[in-house]
Design an enzyme around this catalytic site. Structure first.
Site, PDB file in Angstrom:
ATOM      1  N   ALA A 108       0.882  -1.184   0.000  1.00 44.90           N
ATOM      2  CA  ALA A 108       0.000   0.000   0.000  1.00 44.90           C
ATOM      3  C   ALA A 108       0.911   1.223   0.000  1.00 44.90           C
ATOM      4  O   ALA A 108       1.290   1.726   1.047  1.00 44.90           O
ATOM      5  CB  ALA A 108      -0.898  -0.022   1.227  1.00 44.90           C
ATOM      6  N   ALA A 109       1.248   1.703  -1.162  1.00 47.28           N
ATOM      7  CA  ALA A 109       2.447   2.536  -1.281  1.00 47.28           C
ATOM      8  C   ALA A 109       2.244   4.045  -1.241  1.00 47.28           C
ATOM      9  O   ALA A 109       3.125   4.766  -0.779  1.00 47.28           O
ATOM     10  CB  ALA A 109       3.180   2.166  -2.571  1.00 47.28           C
ATOM     11  N   PRO A 169       1.470   7.832  -0.315  1.00 52.78           N
ATOM     12  CA  PRO A 169       2.212   8.650  -1.280  1.00 52.78           C
ATOM     13  C   PRO A 169       3.702   8.327  -1.400  1.00 52.78           C
ATOM     14  O   PRO A 169       4.436   9.082  -2.015  1.00 52.78           O
ATOM     15  CB  PRO A 169       2.032  10.065  -0.704  1.00 52.78           C
ATOM     16  CG  PRO A 169       1.957   9.844   0.773  1.00 52.78           C
ATOM     17  CD  PRO A 169       1.251   8.530   0.972  1.00 52.78           C
ATOM     18  N   GLY A 170       4.144   7.240  -0.824  1.00 51.47           N
ATOM     19  CA  GLY A 170       5.505   6.802  -1.107  1.00 51.47           C
ATOM     20  C   GLY A 170       6.522   7.024   0.001  1.00 51.47           C
ATOM     21  O   GLY A 170       7.718   6.837  -0.207  1.00 51.47           O
ATOM     22  N   ASP A 180       1.651  -1.522   4.996  1.00 50.67           N
ATOM     23  CA  ASP A 180       1.284  -0.310   5.737  1.00 50.67           C
ATOM     24  C   ASP A 180      -0.198  -0.116   5.415  1.00 50.67           C
ATOM     25  O   ASP A 180      -0.567   0.614   4.493  1.00 50.67           O
ATOM     26  CB  ASP A 180       2.138   0.861   5.228  1.00 50.67           C
ATOM     27  CG  ASP A 180       1.847   2.154   5.958  1.00 50.67           C
ATOM     28  OD1 ASP A 180       1.285   2.093   7.062  1.00 50.67           O
ATOM     29  OD2 ASP A 180       2.193   3.225   5.423  1.00 50.67           O
ATOM     30  N   CYS A 212      -1.629   3.241  11.260  1.00 51.66           N
ATOM     31  CA  CYS A 212      -1.638   4.421  12.132  1.00 51.66           C
ATOM     32  C   CYS A 212      -2.974   4.438  12.865  1.00 51.66           C
ATOM     33  O   CYS A 212      -3.671   5.439  12.890  1.00 51.66           O
ATOM     34  CB  CYS A 212      -1.367   5.709  11.357  1.00 51.66           C
ATOM     35  SG  CYS A 212      -2.483   6.011   9.998  1.00 51.66           S
TER      36      CYS A 212
HETATM   37  C1  LIG Z   1      -1.609   4.121   4.988  1.00 49.25           C
HETATM   38  S1  LIG Z   1      -1.656   4.539   3.302  1.00 49.25           S
HETATM   39  C2  LIG Z   1      -0.025   4.114   2.779  1.00 49.25           C
HETATM   40  C3  LIG Z   1       1.040   5.109   3.107  1.00 49.25           C
HETATM   41  C4  LIG Z   1       2.365   4.801   2.466  1.00 49.25           C
HETATM   42  N1  LIG Z   1       2.796   3.446   2.773  1.00 49.25           N
HETATM   43  C5  LIG Z   1       3.448   5.774   2.876  1.00 49.25           C
HETATM   44  O1  LIG Z   1       4.253   5.444   3.743  1.00 49.25           O
HETATM   45  O2  LIG Z   1       3.513   6.858   2.307  1.00 49.25           O
HETATM   46  C6  LIG Z   1      -2.563   3.224   2.618  1.00 49.25           C
HETATM   47  C7  LIG Z   1      -2.660   3.238   1.113  1.00 49.25           C
HETATM   48  O3  LIG Z   1      -3.236   2.019   0.683  1.00 49.25           O
HETATM   49  C8  LIG Z   1      -4.048   2.264  -0.448  1.00 49.25           C
HETATM   50  N2  LIG Z   1      -4.966   1.112  -0.586  1.00 49.25           N
HETATM   51  C9  LIG Z   1      -6.202   0.946  -0.066  1.00 49.25           C
HETATM   52  N3  LIG Z   1      -6.678  -0.274  -0.365  1.00 49.25           N
HETATM   53  C10 LIG Z   1      -5.716  -0.908  -1.079  1.00 49.25           C
HETATM   54  C11 LIG Z   1      -5.603  -2.180  -1.680  1.00 49.25           C
HETATM   55  N4  LIG Z   1      -6.586  -3.064  -1.569  1.00 49.25           N
HETATM   56  N5  LIG Z   1      -4.478  -2.488  -2.365  1.00 49.25           N
HETATM   57  C12 LIG Z   1      -3.472  -1.583  -2.473  1.00 49.25           C
HETATM   58  N6  LIG Z   1      -3.526  -0.362  -1.919  1.00 49.25           N
HETATM   59  C13 LIG Z   1      -4.617  -0.023  -1.233  1.00 49.25           C
HETATM   60  C14 LIG Z   1      -4.698   3.568  -0.108  1.00 49.25           C
HETATM   61  O4  LIG Z   1      -5.193   4.197  -1.267  1.00 49.25           O
HETATM   62  C15 LIG Z   1      -3.541   4.325   0.545  1.00 49.25           C
HETATM   63  O5  LIG Z   1      -2.833   5.048  -0.401  1.00 49.25           O
END
Ligand SMILES: C[S@@+](CC[C@H](N)C(=O)[O-])C[C@H]1O[C@@H](n2cnc3c(N)ncnc32)[C@H](O)[C@@H]1O
Lengths: 259, 378
Positions: free
Chosen positions: B186-187, B189-190, B254, B307
Site C-alpha cells: 500500500a504505497a 504517497p511513497g 502499511d 496508524c
Molecule cells: C496508509 S496509506 C499508505 C502510506 C504509504 N505506505 C506511505 O508510507 O507513504 C494506505 C494506502 O493504501 C491504499 N490502498 C487501499 N486499499 C488498497 C488495496 N486493496 N491495495 C493496495 N492499496 C490499497 C490507499 O489508497 C492508501 O494510499
C-alpha cells in the site's frame, strides 16, 4: 502502456544525446526502457508542447484519503487531461507498434532508467506497471527531450561541466523553482559556448539542478541585464506549488517537469 | 484461539466517556474504546487536543545527500533539527507550516508550530524510557518558510515523515545496498517506498502497489523527487498480488486503516469514522495480510503497520494471520510499547507482546502499530 526495450533508432537517438551532454560513458551502465504515449493531436495550439504531454500520467490530482478505489488509472489520466485541455485526447498505446499511423497521431516515447536487473520485459508486460524506475525524458520526432532527472545524471557524471548551463543567484533561484524565467542579471556564471535557442541546465550556486531552460541569446549576451535571457521550461517546484499548495494559479507554464 | 474474531468490538460507554467525548469533540464510541486500551487515555486526549504538542520529523534521503550535510544546510536556513533514535531522521522544531496541507505524508497539517512548548508534553510523557527523542530542549526559532517548500525538499533531500513510520521500515532488516526484492502493498504517497529504496541503495527491486489511482500522482512525484530507480509501481489491489506469481524477500503492509493515530494532524477524524468503517478496514486488512504472507519467501520478513490504535486493525489482524498460517512467527521489535495480549473477550498469542504500539503522548509520534512476522524456513 507496455514498457519495452529501445529500438535501434531510439538507442541511436539516446546515445547521441548522452554524448552531446558529455555522459556517453554511462549509457551502457543504465538499463533503459521506453513506453509509448499516443497523443491524438487534433489541435492547433502550439502551447500544448512536449512538456505538457510529459506531465499527463502525473497530473492525476492527489488527495488525502486512505480509502480505496478500483477505478482505472488510465481512464483517470484521460479524464483529467481532457478536463484541462479540451482539444486533446490522450492515452497509452496498448500494444501499438512503433509506427506512424495516421497524420493526426503524434507519438511520444517516454524514456525510463531503472536499476532492477532481475526481471525481464516479459514480466513487465504481464504486470502492466504504471511506471518502472525513473523517467528521464521523452523521444518525439526522433529527438530526445531531456527531463530534470536526465540533467541530474549530467551534473553528476560530467564533472568538467562541459555542457550548456547557467548558474543563477539565490534570489532568482527561489523564483525559478516556481517557474519564472531568468533575467540576465541573475546569472552568476554560464557555459561559454552557449548558443541561441539551446537547451540549458539551470543550476543554483551549489551547482544543483533546479530547472531546464532555453537560451534566448548566445555567449555572453546571456548575461544582459534587465531582460529575460533564458526561458525556464521545467523546474523542480511547479508541480508542488500547483498540486500541493494550490497557490500557483498564476504560474501557467511547464507542467511537464515531473520527469 | 478460534478465529472467530468478531469485529468491531463494541464497548459500552458511561457518563465519563460521554463527558470526554463532548469535551474533546470525539464520537463517544471511540472514547469508550480508548478508555479500555490506551495507557493514560485522558492524558492522550489532552495531549492530542493541543496542537502545540505536534511533532514533525524529516527523513534524510541518503540516495541524494547525507544527514550531516542536510543538517548543516537546514541549520543555516534557521531550522532547528534534533537527532532521534534513527540516524537519518531528525525532529524539526520549527517546520513553519502556516496552515498549509502536507500531502507528502498523506496527512493534513493545519496549524503553525512555531512555538511548541514542551513543558506540557513532559508532564504527560510517561514513562520516560519510551520517549524516542534524544533531546527535548526547545529554543524555538523564528518564522521559517515551510519545511515542505525548501529547495532541499524539492530536490528530494528529505521526506517529511513521522518517526514511527521510519521505524517500520527500519525493522524490515534491509542491509545497505542489499539485493532484495521487496513488496510494498500500500504505497502512496511513497513515504515508506522511498525509504526502502534508500535502504536498498536503489538496488534490488521494489514492487509498489497502490489501488487508488487518485493517489498515484503523489507516489510518482515522490519517487521521482527522491530519485528512486528501483520501483515497479502497480495499480492493483494488493490482495491480488499472488496472481502475479512473484515471491518476495520482504513485504511491507502499511495497511489502509481508520487513521485514529493521526487525529492530532487531522481533527476531522475525531468524527469522520464509524464502526462500519472499522469493520471494513479490519476485513480488508485480514485479506491483505494473508495475501502478503502468501507471497513471502521462506525465512522472509513481513512488517505490518497501521496508524490506528484499534486492536481490530492491529493485534487481531496478526492473530488472524497466526491462526491461518502455522509458519508465521512474531519477532521482537526494538522500539515502542508492548502490543496487547488481550482485548475484550479475546486472548491473543502470548508473543503478541512483541508487537509494538506508539502513542503521541508517550512517544511524541503518531499513534502507530508495528508487527514483525517471519515466515519459518521450509
Ligand atoms: C496508509 S496509506 C499508505 C502510506 C504509504 N505506505 C506511505 O508510507 O507513504 C494506505 C494506502 O493504501 C491504499 N490502498 C487501499 N486499499 C488498497 C488495496 N486493496 N491495495 C493496495 N492499496 C490499497 C490507499 O489508497 C492508501 O494510499
Amino acid at each position: 502502456m507496455t514498457f519495452r526495450n529501445l529500438t535501434n533508432l531510439e538507442e541511436t537517438i539516446l546515445k547521441r544525446s548522452f554524448n552531446n551532454w558529455g555522459i556517453f560513458e554511462i549509457f551502457g551502465t543504465l538499463r533503459i526502457l521506453t513506453r509509448t504515449l499516443v497523443l491524438n493531436a487534433t489541435i492547433s495550439d502550439q502551447n500544448t508542447n512536449v512538456s505538457k504531454h510529459d506531465a499527463i500520467p502525473n497530473k492525476i490530482l492527489s488527495h488525502n484519503s486512505c480509502g480505496n478505489s478500483s477505478s482505472n488509472a488510465i481512464e483517470k489520466y484521460n479524464n483529467n487531461y481532457q478536463g484541462r485541455f479540451h482539444t486533446l485526447t490522450i492515452g497509452y498505446s496498448k500494444g501499438i507498434e512503433p509506427s506512424e499511423s495516421g497524420k493526426n497521431i503524434k507519438r511520444t516515447e517516454e524514456v525510463f532508467v531503472h536499476s532492477n536487473v532481475k526481471y525481464e520485459n516479459i514480466l513487465f508486460k504481464k504486470l502492466n506497471p504504471v511506471i518502472i524506475g525513473l523517467k528521464i525524458g521523452t523521444i518525439k520526432n526522433k529527438k530526445f527531450s531531456p527531463g530534470l532527472n536526465f540533467a541530474e545524471f549530467v551534473v553528476k557524471h560530467n564533472r568538467n561541466m562541459d555542457y550548456p548551463y547557467v548558474i543563477i543567484n539565490t534570489k532568482a533561484e527561489n523564483l525559478i523553482v516556481f517557474g519564472r524565467d531568468i533575467m540576465g542579471s541573475s546569472i552568476l556564471s554560464f557555459f561559454k559556448d552557449i548558443k541561441e535557442n539551446q537547451q540549458v541546465i539551470i543550476l543554483n550556486h551549489n551547482k544543483e539542478v533546479i530547472g531546464l531552460g532555453k537560451s534566448r541569446y548566445s555567449g555572453s549576451l546571456i548575461i544582459q541585464p534587465n531582460i529575460i535571457t533564458i526561458d525556464t521550461t521545467q523546474d523542480i517546484g511547479t508541480y508542488y506549488l500547483k498540486s500541493e499548495n494550490r497557490l500557483s494559479k498564476s504560474i501557467d507554464k511547464n507542467i511537464g517537469h515531473l520527469l | 484461539m478460534e478465529d472467530n474474531l468478531d469485529c468491531p468490538v463494541v464497548l459500552t460507554g458511561n457518563e465519563h466517556s460521554k463527558f470526554l467525548s463532548k469535551r474533546y469533540g470525539y464520537k463517544e464510541w471511540m472514547i469508550s474504546r480508548f478508555l479500555n486500551f490506551i495507557p493514560h487515555p485522558e492524558k492522550m486526549l489532552d495531549y492530542v487536543h493541543d496542537s502545540k504538542n505536534l511533532h514533525y520529523y524529516i527523513r534524510v534521503n541518503t540516495l541524494r545527500t547525507n544527514p550531516q550535510e542536510l543538517k548543516r544546510r537546514l541549520d543555516e536556513k534557521g531550522y532547528l533539527l534534533r537527532e532521534t533514535i534513527l540516524k537519518e531522521v531528525f525532529e524539526i522544531k520549527n517546520p513553519g507550516f502556516g496552515g498549509i496541507q502536507i500531502k507528502d505524508t498523506g496527512i493534513t497539517i493545519g496549524r503553525q508550530n512555531n512555538d511548541v512548548n514542551n513543558d506540557n508534553k513532559d508532564a504527560v510523557t510517561t514513562p520516560k524510557d519510551y520517549d524516542l527523542q534524544s533531546s527535548k530542549d526547545d529554543d524555538l526559532g523564528s518564522k521559517q518558510p515551510s519545511i515542505g517548500s525548501t529547495i532541499e525538499y524539492l530536490k528530494g533531500y528529505y521526506y517529511i515523515q513521522d518517526l514511527s513510520s521510519c521505524i517500520a521500515v527500519e525493522e524490515l532488516e534491509i542491509h545497505a545496498g542489499s539485493d532484495l526484492v521487496v513488496l510494498d502493498m500500500a504505497a502512496a504517497p511513497g513515504g515508506k517506498t522511498t525509504h526502502i529504496a534508500q535502504k536498498l541503495d536503489n538496488k534490488g527491486a521494489i514492487f509498489a502497489c497502490e489501488l487508488n489511482s487518485n493517489r498515484l500522482a503523489s507516489l510518482l512525484f515522490n519517487l521521482s523527487r527522491c530519485f528512486v530507480q528501483n520501483t515497479i509501481v502497480l495499480n492493483i489491489k494488493a490482495e491480488e498480488i499472488n496472481e502475479l506469481e512473484l515471491q518476495f524477500d520482504r513485504v511491507l503492509l502499511d495497511a489502509p486503516c481508520t487513521c485514529e493515530g493521526i487525529i492530532m494532524k487531522d481533527h476531522s477524524r475525531k468524527k469522520s469514522r464509524n464502526l462500519v468503517d472499522l469493520e471494513t478496514c479490519s476485513n480488508r486488512q485480514k485479506k491483505m495480510i494473508i495475501s502478503g504472507f502468501d507471497v513471502l519467501k521462506p525465512n522472509g520478513l513481513l512488517i505490518y503497520c497501521t496508524c490506528s490504535f484499534a486492536p481490530e486493525e492491529n493485534e487481531m489482524i496478526i492473530q488472524h494471520l497466526l491462526n491461518n498460517h502455522k509458519d508465521a512467527k512474531i519477532e521482537p521489535l526494538n522500539y515502542g510499547m508492548d502490543g496487547l495480549t488481550s482485548f475484550s473477550k479475546y486472548q491473543f498469542d502470548k508473543k503478541m507482546v512483541h508487537t509494538k504500539r506508539f502513542y503521541p503522548h508517550i512517544h511524541s509520534t503518531n499513534g502507530f502499530f508495528i508487527a514483525k512476522i517471519r515466515k519459518k524456513p521450509n
